[in-house]
Design an enzyme around this catalytic site. Structure first.
Site, PDB file in Angstrom:
ATOM      1  N   GLU A  26      -5.238  -8.760   4.804  1.00  0.00           N
ATOM      2  CA  GLU A  26      -5.715  -8.073   6.007  1.00  0.00           C
ATOM      3  C   GLU A  26      -6.711  -6.996   5.585  1.00  0.00           C
ATOM      4  O   GLU A  26      -6.321  -5.908   5.179  1.00  0.00           O
ATOM      5  CB  GLU A  26      -4.553  -7.426   6.769  1.00  0.00           C
ATOM      6  CG  GLU A  26      -5.020  -6.741   8.040  1.00  0.00           C
ATOM      7  CD  GLU A  26      -4.218  -5.486   8.417  1.00  0.00           C
ATOM      8  OE1 GLU A  26      -4.338  -5.032   9.562  1.00  0.00           O
ATOM      9  OE2 GLU A  26      -3.482  -4.939   7.561  1.00  0.00           O
ATOM     10  N   ASP A  62      -0.755  -6.649   3.591  1.00  0.00           N
ATOM     11  CA  ASP A  62      -1.047  -5.668   4.629  1.00  0.00           C
ATOM     12  C   ASP A  62      -2.037  -4.611   4.118  1.00  0.00           C
ATOM     13  O   ASP A  62      -1.930  -4.161   2.973  1.00  0.00           O
ATOM     14  CB  ASP A  62       0.280  -4.982   5.025  1.00  0.00           C
ATOM     15  CG  ASP A  62       0.117  -3.975   6.134  1.00  0.00           C
ATOM     16  OD1 ASP A  62      -0.380  -4.359   7.213  1.00  0.00           O
ATOM     17  OD2 ASP A  62       0.472  -2.792   5.922  1.00  0.00           O
ATOM     18  N   ASP A 120       1.895   6.618   0.026  1.00  0.00           N
ATOM     19  CA  ASP A 120       1.111   5.582  -0.669  1.00  0.00           C
ATOM     20  C   ASP A 120       1.615   5.394  -2.102  1.00  0.00           C
ATOM     21  O   ASP A 120       1.809   6.371  -2.826  1.00  0.00           O
ATOM     22  CB  ASP A 120      -0.367   5.991  -0.737  1.00  0.00           C
ATOM     23  CG  ASP A 120      -1.087   5.739   0.572  1.00  0.00           C
ATOM     24  OD1 ASP A 120      -0.559   6.153   1.626  1.00  0.00           O
ATOM     25  OD2 ASP A 120      -2.171   5.133   0.543  1.00  0.00           O
ATOM     26  N   ASN A 161       0.837  -1.194   0.000  1.00  0.00           N
ATOM     27  CA  ASN A 161       0.000   0.000   0.000  1.00  0.00           C
ATOM     28  C   ASN A 161       0.870   1.241   0.000  1.00  0.00           C
ATOM     29  O   ASN A 161       0.547   2.248  -0.631  1.00  0.00           O
ATOM     30  CB  ASN A 161      -0.909   0.016   1.232  1.00  0.00           C
ATOM     31  CG  ASN A 161      -1.695   1.301   1.327  1.00  0.00           C
ATOM     32  OD1 ASN A 161      -2.542   1.579   0.487  1.00  0.00           O
ATOM     33  ND2 ASN A 161      -1.376   2.126   2.322  1.00  0.00           N
TER      34      ASN A 161
END
Ligand code: CA
Length: 507
Positions: A249, A213, A183, A127
């Site tokens: 996740e 993640d 990001d 990410n």
């Protein structure tokens, strides 16, 4: 006469007088992705070279322990070079952080783990990167100076302030978590190509899969685009390694997790079942356990929709479950693990939970040193800087190994049952309603033409007597008891102590 006695003795050894057993033996591990996975924060696990920092060789040294406990997989929290203690901001995806060791150490760990039928998955954090990652430094520099760079498009730069953006040298960039974690622009083809290269690199080194993640933040508040990206990454991973296991996740509601499974990703952690306020802990704490446990079972299977439910009670971001159950409530703490592990799917255990480690509030507190030996506190890894709780609720591994009734030995017995009876994790389930009462549930699970029955007594105090005559001809029984009781199966009657789980099987 002598011969007869010998035969009789042999029979006694083969068929113990009570047909309910509590034994351990080496079992064959099914080579698929329904596993007992042990989550490790390397820095706090085991130090192999005396600098008080846990490292990969330390994990390798503890593989015998991990195997003996019945874990069949390891999830390593981020291992790449990073400026932070937690390492969720990566500087170089093709490296091992020097505190943790070398690429060779990692290859050795994979090799040794595989010898023991233990799979390795690693955290893949895409990410965002660290702001010290050369991609970001070069991209920012090019944006600032108006020069050409392949990295210009790797992040979302802007000359104007925007929501969710941070600022450096007059340039704004998307950074949803913190300024030091810019990001990535996941729409950029070169970024996606790079992610493929990273996955190839680590699969080549020996990993069996990845834990993704923060997937809900890939495209913040855009579930459709997140699913598209996850679907892409899943296909890319499987193109490199057909059985590459991926767990995402997505810290969100059941409704959204159901949607995320449409990406084809193997697993998503089921947050609604986890932690003190989650469905499993509430099943133990509340007075009406059976409807809640049925919900947990049904949700796990139905949300995963043919994929693999990912069951867990706590992890590095949550309060540890021992504290949530009550740190003196050993029986509840044991039992919640037992009932969690009877659900379908892959079961995740956060390091230290098997010995009842506690830790809450600050993240650092949730990631303190693994307690190997309460008599050798000086040998432990150094706790993360900023830790404010450093106490332990239970003795260390060494002490608990010697105590037959310890939390550790309870976890070990539960894991053994999950490994010995693959139907628990994989079977199609049917609740035996005739046997089910307000405090007892019987669940039959069928996998590859074999059916077992899981019987759980949720009553904290009373022994249950269960008439099995209307079920299949179950003649074998193994069990695990959170109150150290003894189960017995005799003439189709199962005597099941409080807080005890029995696995019935046919000859
Ligand atoms: Ca070390």
């Amino acid at each position: 006469m002598k011969k007869v006695i010998i035969i009789f003795m042999a029979l006694l050894l083969t068929f113990p007088l009570t047909s309910c057993q509590k034994k351990k033996e080496k079992v064959e591990i099914v080579d698929d992705n329904y596993r007992n996975i042990y989550e490790i924060f390397v820095a706090s696990f085991y130090d192999s070279d005396g600098d008080k920092k846990g490292d990969l060789n330390g994990v390798t040294k503890k593989l015998d322990y991990i195997e003996e406990m019945g874990y069949t997989g390891i999830w390593l929290m981020p291992i790449h070079r990073s400026p932070s203690y937690h390492k969720y901001d990566v500087v170089d995806y093709y490296s091992i952080d020097p505190d943790y060791g070398t690429i060779e150490d990692f290859e050795k760990l994979c090799e040794e783990a595989h010898k023991r039928d233990i799979n390795i998955i690693i955290d893949l954090v895409v990410n965002h990167t660290s702001n010290l990652n050369s991609w970001f430094i070069k991209g920012l520099d090019a944006y600032k100076n108006g020069t050409i760079s392949q990295y210009l498009n790797w992040y979302n730069f802007s000359s104007e302030p925007q929501y969710g953006f941070a600022e450096k040298d007059g340039v704004y960039y998307e950074a949803r978590f913190v300024d030091s974690m810019p990001d990535l622009n996941l729409d950029c083809r070169e970024v996606r190509d790079e992610i493929i290269n990273i996955m190839k690199f680590w699969i080549d080194k020996g990993v069996d899969g990845f834990r993704l993640d923060a997937v809900t933040s890939y495209y913040t508040n855009d579930i459709e685009k997140n699913v598209e990206f996850l679907s892409w990454i899943n296909k890319a991973a499987k193109a490199i390694k057909e059985d590459c296991y991926i767990v995402g996740e997505a810290w969100t509601s059941d409704v959204e997790i159901r949607k995320y499974y449409e990406s084809g990703i193997d697993s998503f952690f089921l947050f609604s079942l986890s932690q003190g306020e989650g469905l499993l802990a509430q099943t133990v704490k509340n007075l009406k356990p059976i409807p809640q446990y049925k919900n947990a079972l049904r949700n796990a299977v139905s949300i995963a929709n043919g994929h693999i439910p990912a069951i867990f009670l706590d992890n590095h971001d949550t309060n540890r479950i021992t504290g949530s159950m009550g740190r003196t409530k050993t029986e509840d703490t044991k039992f919640v693990y037992g009932i969690a592990a009877m659900l379908n799917g892959t079961m995740y255990t956060y390091y230290g939970t098997e010995i009842g480690m506690v830790g809450s509030r600050k993240d650092e507190n949730k990631r303190i040193a693994m307690l190997w030996d309460s008599d050798k506190m000086n040998d432990l890894c150094k706790n993360p800087e900023g830790t404010t709780q450093e106490e332990y609720a239970y003795p260390g591994v060494k002490q608990q190994q010697k105590d037959e009734n310890s939390l550790l030995n309870y976890h070990k017995q539960v894991n053994y049952l999950r490994n010995k009876y693959p139907e628990i994790a994989r079977g199609e389930y049917e609740i035996a309603n005739k046997l089910t009462t307000a405090t007892l549930i019987a669940i039959e699970k069928t996998w590859q033409d074999k059916t077992i029955c899981i019987v759980i007594n949720f009553d904290k105090e009373n022994t249950a007597t269960v008439d099995l005559s209307e079920l299949r001809d179950y003649s074998n029984c193994e069990y695990v008891s959170a109150v150290n009781g003894k189960a017995e199966l005799k003439d189709k009657t199962l005597t099941l102590p409080a807080y005890t789980i029995a696995i019935l099987s046919q000859q």
